[in-house]
Design a protein around this motif. Structure first.
Motif, PDB file in Angstrom:
ATOM      1  N   GLU A 194       0.797  -1.228   0.000  1.00  0.00           N
ATOM      2  CA  GLU A 194       0.000   0.000   0.000  1.00  0.00           C
ATOM      3  C   GLU A 194       0.831   1.281   0.000  1.00  0.00           C
ATOM      4  N   THR A 195       2.164   1.174   0.061  1.00  0.00           N
ATOM      5  CA  THR A 195       3.013   2.365   0.063  1.00  0.00           C
ATOM      6  C   THR A 195       4.147   2.184  -0.942  1.00  0.00           C
ATOM      7  N   ASN A 196       4.913   3.267  -1.122  1.00  0.00           N
ATOM      8  CA  ASN A 196       6.093   3.227  -1.991  1.00  0.00           C
ATOM      9  C   ASN A 196       7.381   3.055  -1.195  1.00  0.00           C
ATOM     10  N   MET A 197       7.287   2.745   0.089  1.00  0.00           N
ATOM     11  CA  MET A 197       8.491   2.533   0.890  1.00  0.00           C
ATOM     12  C   MET A 197       9.256   1.326   0.347  1.00  0.00           C
ATOM     13  N   SER A 198      10.576   1.429   0.351  1.00  0.00           N
ATOM     14  CA  SER A 198      11.405   0.306  -0.106  1.00  0.00           C
ATOM     15  C   SER A 198      11.424  -0.797   0.947  1.00  0.00           C
ATOM     16  N   VAL A 199      11.854  -1.982   0.531  1.00  0.00           N
ATOM     17  CA  VAL A 199      11.966  -3.104   1.475  1.00  0.00           C
ATOM     18  C   VAL A 199      12.925  -2.736   2.604  1.00  0.00           C
ATOM     19  N   THR A 200      14.012  -2.062   2.267  1.00  0.00           N
ATOM     20  CA  THR A 200      14.984  -1.646   3.294  1.00  0.00           C
ATOM     21  C   THR A 200      14.346  -0.667   4.273  1.00  0.00           C
ATOM     22  N   GLN A 201      13.587   0.283   3.772  1.00  0.00           N
ATOM     23  CA  GLN A 201      12.915   1.259   4.647  1.00  0.00           C
ATOM     24  C   GLN A 201      11.894   0.578   5.551  1.00  0.00           C
ATOM     25  N   ILE A 202      11.156  -0.362   5.010  1.00  0.00           N
ATOM     26  CA  ILE A 202      10.133  -1.062   5.796  1.00  0.00           C
ATOM     27  C   ILE A 202      10.789  -1.906   6.878  1.00  0.00           C
ATOM     28  N   ALA A 203      11.840  -2.612   6.524  1.00  0.00           N
ATOM     29  CA  ALA A 203      12.549  -3.425   7.514  1.00  0.00           C
ATOM     30  C   ALA A 203      13.052  -2.551   8.658  1.00  0.00           C
ATOM     31  N   ALA A 204      13.661  -1.415   8.321  1.00  0.00           N
ATOM     32  CA  ALA A 204      14.188  -0.516   9.353  1.00  0.00           C
ATOM     33  C   ALA A 204      13.061   0.051  10.202  1.00  0.00           C
ATOM     34  N   ALA A 205      11.949   0.426   9.574  1.00  0.00           N
ATOM     35  CA  ALA A 205      10.822   1.003  10.304  1.00  0.00           C
ATOM     36  C   ALA A 205      10.248   0.024  11.318  1.00  0.00           C
ATOM     37  N   LEU A 206      10.309  -1.268  10.989  1.00  0.00           N
ATOM     38  CA  LEU A 206       9.736  -2.290  11.870  1.00  0.00           C
ATOM     39  C   LEU A 206      10.767  -2.886  12.824  1.00  0.00           C
ATOM     40  N   GLY A 207      11.946  -2.296  12.887  1.00  0.00           N
ATOM     41  CA  GLY A 207      12.933  -2.702  13.883  1.00  0.00           C
ATOM     42  C   GLY A 207      13.879  -3.786  13.456  1.00  0.00           C
ATOM     43  N   TYR A 208      13.965  -4.073  12.146  1.00  0.00           N
ATOM     44  CA  TYR A 208      14.882  -5.096  11.638  1.00  0.00           C
ATOM     45  C   TYR A 208      16.175  -4.417  11.191  1.00  0.00           C
ATOM     46  N   ALA A 209      17.280  -4.675  11.885  1.00  0.00           N
ATOM     47  CA  ALA A 209      18.570  -4.093  11.498  1.00  0.00           C
ATOM     48  C   ALA A 209      19.130  -4.777  10.258  1.00  0.00           C
ATOM     49  N   ASP A 210      18.738  -6.029  10.027  1.00  0.00           N
ATOM     50  CA  ASP A 210      19.260  -6.826   8.909  1.00  0.00           C
ATOM     51  C   ASP A 210      18.124  -7.060   7.915  1.00  0.00           C
ATOM     52  N   VAL A 211      18.186  -6.411   6.748  1.00  0.00           N
ATOM     53  CA  VAL A 211      17.110  -6.538   5.769  1.00  0.00           C
ATOM     54  C   VAL A 211      17.019  -7.960   5.216  1.00  0.00           C
ATOM     55  N   ALA A 212      18.154  -8.659   5.132  1.00  0.00           N
ATOM     56  CA  ALA A 212      18.126 -10.036   4.641  1.00  0.00           C
ATOM     57  C   ALA A 212      17.372 -10.937   5.617  1.00  0.00           C
ATOM     58  N   TYR A 213      17.587 -10.712   6.915  1.00  0.00           N
ATOM     59  CA  TYR A 213      16.864 -11.492   7.928  1.00  0.00           C
ATOM     60  C   TYR A 213      15.376 -11.199   7.839  1.00  0.00           C
ATOM     61  N   PHE A 214      15.036  -9.910   7.664  1.00  0.00           N
ATOM     62  CA  PHE A 214      13.624  -9.536   7.508  1.00  0.00           C
ATOM     63  C   PHE A 214      13.008 -10.258   6.312  1.00  0.00           C
ATOM     64  N   SER A 215      13.720 -10.279   5.195  1.00  0.00           N
ATOM     65  CA  SER A 215      13.183 -10.911   3.986  1.00  0.00           C
ATOM     66  C   SER A 215      12.965 -12.404   4.183  1.00  0.00           C
ATOM     67  N   ARG A 216      13.916 -13.068   4.860  1.00  0.00           N
ATOM     68  CA  ARG A 216      13.759 -14.506   5.117  1.00  0.00           C
ATOM     69  C   ARG A 216      12.559 -14.760   6.029  1.00  0.00           C
ATOM     70  N   GLN A 217      12.447 -13.942   7.066  1.00  0.00           N
ATOM     71  CA  GLN A 217      11.337 -14.132   8.003  1.00  0.00           C
ATOM     72  C   GLN A 217       9.992 -13.870   7.308  1.00  0.00           C
ATOM     73  N   TYR A 218       9.952 -12.843   6.483  1.00  0.00           N
ATOM     74  CA  TYR A 218       8.721 -12.530   5.760  1.00  0.00           C
ATOM     75  C   TYR A 218       8.322 -13.687   4.841  1.00  0.00           C
ATOM     76  N   LYS A 219       9.293 -14.242   4.123  1.00  0.00           N
ATOM     77  CA  LYS A 219       8.984 -15.335   3.205  1.00  0.00           C
ATOM     78  C   LYS A 219       8.549 -16.583   3.966  1.00  0.00           C
ATOM     79  N   ARG A 220       9.212 -16.873   5.095  1.00  0.00           N
ATOM     80  CA  ARG A 220       8.834 -18.029   5.901  1.00  0.00           C
ATOM     81  C   ARG A 220       7.399 -17.884   6.434  1.00  0.00           C
ATOM     82  N   HIS A 221       7.030 -16.656   6.744  1.00  0.00           N
ATOM     83  CA  HIS A 221       5.706 -16.394   7.333  1.00  0.00           C
ATOM     84  C   HIS A 221       4.600 -16.369   6.275  1.00  0.00           C
ATOM     85  N   THR A 222       4.890 -15.808   5.092  1.00  0.00           N
ATOM     86  CA  THR A 222       3.842 -15.583   4.096  1.00  0.00           C
ATOM     87  C   THR A 222       3.936 -16.489   2.881  1.00  0.00           C
TER      88      THR A 222
END
Length: 261
Positions: A212-240
């Motif tokens: 729903e926004t134009n925020m980048s994956v890196t920006q979203i990860a940082a906004a939600l408290g993920y220091a490591d964008v790769a970890y965020f991406s793995r967790q997101y894929k595992r969850h969804t």
């Protein structure tokens, strides 16, 4: 489609000091919500005490009997109506916990009906339907105990602010429990540990931001408290089951394929 129709205007009445009600068998449905005063109701041979928040939906053929304390006269909101919702209506009085909501719906129902016009009439009918749904929910789901009510507030705040660094020790103190007790009660209430619940909440918010926004994956990860964008991406894929970038693409596809106005 639900059938719902007023047979009388929504109204309030403050029962007279000497009031006593022994109804003839009713020809339609009657909503009866006590907003003030005390009394008692007998329905189907069973006696029920009445007080603020006591509500009943009487069915055709019911012959309720009621009386009140003349020193604390009943104030009742109600109306006659037709509906095909019989199976979903509570049988017997229900004690509503959220009287503020009940009062607001009653006022809106009455005010809109008396205002007139098609939109106001529809609003009044929707208020009646919401009151009936409210009573169904109150009758179906037991009132929360103090601890579950506190856990409901905690989970609501976590959903509202998933970016905050929530600490289990802090949450446990807020619920007046030890850390171990809090974990057990939290799992019993939500089916998840506090950490897993927070992950689910954050990833649900991540999905909203991706689609729903134009925020980048890196920006979203940082906004939600993920220091490591790769970890965020793995967790997101595992969850969804899909990567953040594919979720972003799917969201963009929905926008571009939406009909133009």
């Amino acid at each position: 489609m639900t059938h719902l129709r007023f047979n009388s205007p929504p109204t309030y009445w403050r029962c007279e000091p000497g009031w006593f009600w022994h109804s003839r068998p009713l020809g339609d449905h009657l909503l009866w919500c006590v907003l003030d005063g005390v009394g008692e109701l007998t329905l189907d041979g069973r006696r029920h005490l009445l007080g603020p928040g006591s509500c009943a939906v009487f069915r055709p053929g019911d012959a309720p009997i009621a009386r009140h304390d003349p020193r604390r006269r009943l104030l009742v909101f109600g109306l006659h109506f037709d509906t095909d919702l019989d199976e979903d209506l509570p049988r017997g009085p229900v004690r509503v916990q959220d009287r503020t909501l009940l009062d607001a719906l009653a006022r809106r129902c009455d005010r809109s009906f008396r205002r007139g016009g098609p939109v106001a009439a529809r609003h009044s009918l929707l208020c009646l339907e919401q009151i009936l749904c409210f009573l169904h929910e109150e009758a179906t789901y037991p009132a929360l105990g103090p601890l579950d009510a506190e856990l409901e507030k905690i989970t609501a705040v976590m959903r509202q602010d998933p970016t905050r660094r929530w600490r289990v020790s802090e949450l446990a103190r807020g619920a007046a429990l030890s850390r171990a007790q809090f974990n057990r009660r939290f799992v019993a209430y939500t089916g998840l540990s506090p950490a897993r619940y927070l992950i689910n909440v954050r990833l649900a918010r991540a999905h909203e931001l991706l689609t729903e926004t134009n925020m980048s994956v890196t920006q979203i990860a940082a906004a939600l408290g993920y220091a490591d964008v790769a970890y965020f991406s793995r967790q997101y894929k595992r969850h969804t089951g899909r990567s953040p970038s594919s979720a972003r693409d799917a969201g963009e596809d929905r926008v571009t394929s939406a009909p133009q106005r």
